[in-house]
Write a protein that holds these residues in place. Structure first.
Motif, PDB file in Angstrom:
ATOM      1  N   TYR A 166       7.299  -0.123 -63.430  1.00  0.00           N
ATOM      2  CA  TYR A 166       7.802  -1.122 -62.487  1.00  0.00           C
ATOM      3  C   TYR A 166       6.761  -2.221 -62.306  1.00  0.00           C
ATOM      4  N   GLN A 213      11.717  -1.104 -52.403  1.00  0.00           N
ATOM      5  CA  GLN A 213      12.219  -2.352 -52.984  1.00  0.00           C
ATOM      6  C   GLN A 213      12.979  -3.204 -51.979  1.00  0.00           C
ATOM      7  N   HIS A 214      13.557  -2.585 -50.974  1.00  0.00           N
ATOM      8  CA  HIS A 214      14.383  -3.322 -50.016  1.00  0.00           C
ATOM      9  C   HIS A 214      13.672  -3.582 -48.693  1.00  0.00           C
ATOM     10  N   ASN A 215      12.353  -3.462 -48.689  1.00  0.00           N
ATOM     11  CA  ASN A 215      11.615  -3.690 -47.449  1.00  0.00           C
ATOM     12  C   ASN A 215      10.441  -4.637 -47.655  1.00  0.00           C
ATOM     13  N   MET A 216      10.684  -5.704 -48.380  1.00  0.00           N
ATOM     14  CA  MET A 216       9.647  -6.708 -48.571  1.00  0.00           C
ATOM     15  C   MET A 216       9.362  -7.427 -47.239  1.00  0.00           C
ATOM     16  N   ARG A 262      13.799   2.917 -53.904  1.00  0.00           N
ATOM     17  CA  ARG A 262      14.821   1.978 -53.407  1.00  0.00           C
ATOM     18  C   ARG A 262      14.449   1.467 -52.014  1.00  0.00           C
ATOM     19  N   TYR A 263      13.954   2.363 -51.182  1.00  0.00           N
ATOM     20  CA  TYR A 263      13.522   1.982 -49.831  1.00  0.00           C
ATOM     21  C   TYR A 263      12.385   0.962 -49.908  1.00  0.00           C
ATOM     22  N   ASN A 306      11.488   7.274 -52.798  1.00  0.00           N
ATOM     23  CA  ASN A 306      11.449   6.144 -51.866  1.00  0.00           C
ATOM     24  C   ASN A 306      11.451   4.793 -52.569  1.00  0.00           C
ATOM     25  N   GLN A 354       4.496  -7.898 -56.753  1.00  0.00           N
ATOM     26  CA  GLN A 354       5.120  -8.304 -55.496  1.00  0.00           C
ATOM     27  C   GLN A 354       4.389  -7.811 -54.261  1.00  0.00           C
TER      28      GLN A 354
END
Length: 242
Positions: free
Chosen positions: A197, A172-175, A169-170, A167, A203
């Motif tokens: 990471y 990382q793209h749901n900030m 990538r998921y 998950n 973040q």
């Protein structure tokens, strides 16, 4: 946005179902029972207070009492403290009424009058290995005798690193990303998962349970919001205020 529900699998479902935003279940802890000698349960009558730190501790402790032959009638003089409502409900099923702190942490329990006035009495802990060290040390410094029931140990579930990688990538793209941190052990396991990471650690917005844990996380993380308990209401309010 994304909320990462890090609660143990058996406790995560209710929280996930109650939230009205995207949730990823990524348990940072699982609880594995320890074997406790029967003789230790037979010492429990020495205590004035029993502190029960989780629903798992409550159930394992009650199972141990049954196996050891110690009846609740023998413990009628004892006052019980449960870290939260769910833990108290497990005790209530066998007729034990427990005090519950407003803040479901070690600090919250220490503020209960029953512990503030314990003086040089005896307090038993039903806990996991490595847990509640601050609380026990605080009481010992006041001359309190501690009976230590280490009922389970906590570890990172074997499948959690795989869930994290699958998950990533998921995530990382749901900030923004909100991460529930309910204990020092769960924080260390999160850092272990994210060791390659470091940007992700910085973040995320962390929802931390209690002041002491909040201060610990703030040594590493930039965005930290303290919560009073792990109810859906508290989580939703913290997310909306962030």
């Amino acid at each position: 946005m994304l909320f990462i529900n890090t609660r143990p699998t058996e406790r995560a479902y209710h929280l996930t179902q109650a939230l009205d935003f995207p949730v990823l279940e990524l348990p940072l802890l699982e609880l594995v029972p320890n074997k406790i000698d029967i003789e230790q349960y037979q010492q429990l009558a020495q205590a004035q207070v029993v502190v029960v730190v989780s629903p798992t501790a409550a159930q394992l402790g009650l199972d141990g009492l049954k196996k050891s032959g110690v009846s609740l009638e023998q413990l009628e003089h004892i006052q019980w403290i449960a870290v939260g409502k769910t833990t108290a409900q497990v005790l209530q099923k066998v007729g034990i009424n427990a005090y519950i702190p407003e803040l479901e942490t070690s600090e919250g329990m220490l503020q209960l009058p029953i512990l503030r006035n314990i003086n040089k009495g005896c307090v038993a802990f039903w806990r996991g290995r490595g847990g509640r060290q601050f609380m026990m040390q605080h009481l010992q410094a006041q001359g309190t005798t501690i009976l230590n029931f280490c009922l389970y140990y906590r570890q990172l579930p074997d499948h959690s690193p795989q869930i994290f990688k699958q998950n990533l990538r998921y995530i990382q793209h749901n900030m923004p990303i909100f991460v529930c941190i309910s204990s020092e052990a769960s924080w260390h396991n999160w850092l272990l998962l994210c060791k390659h990471y470091p940007y992700l650690i910085k973040q995320c917005i962390y929802l931390t349970l209690g002041e002491r844990l909040t201060q610990l996380v703030q040594h590493t993380a930039l965005l930290v919001r303290q919560i009073q308990n792990l109810t859906p209401k508290s989580i939703q309010e913290a997310v909306k205020e962030a």
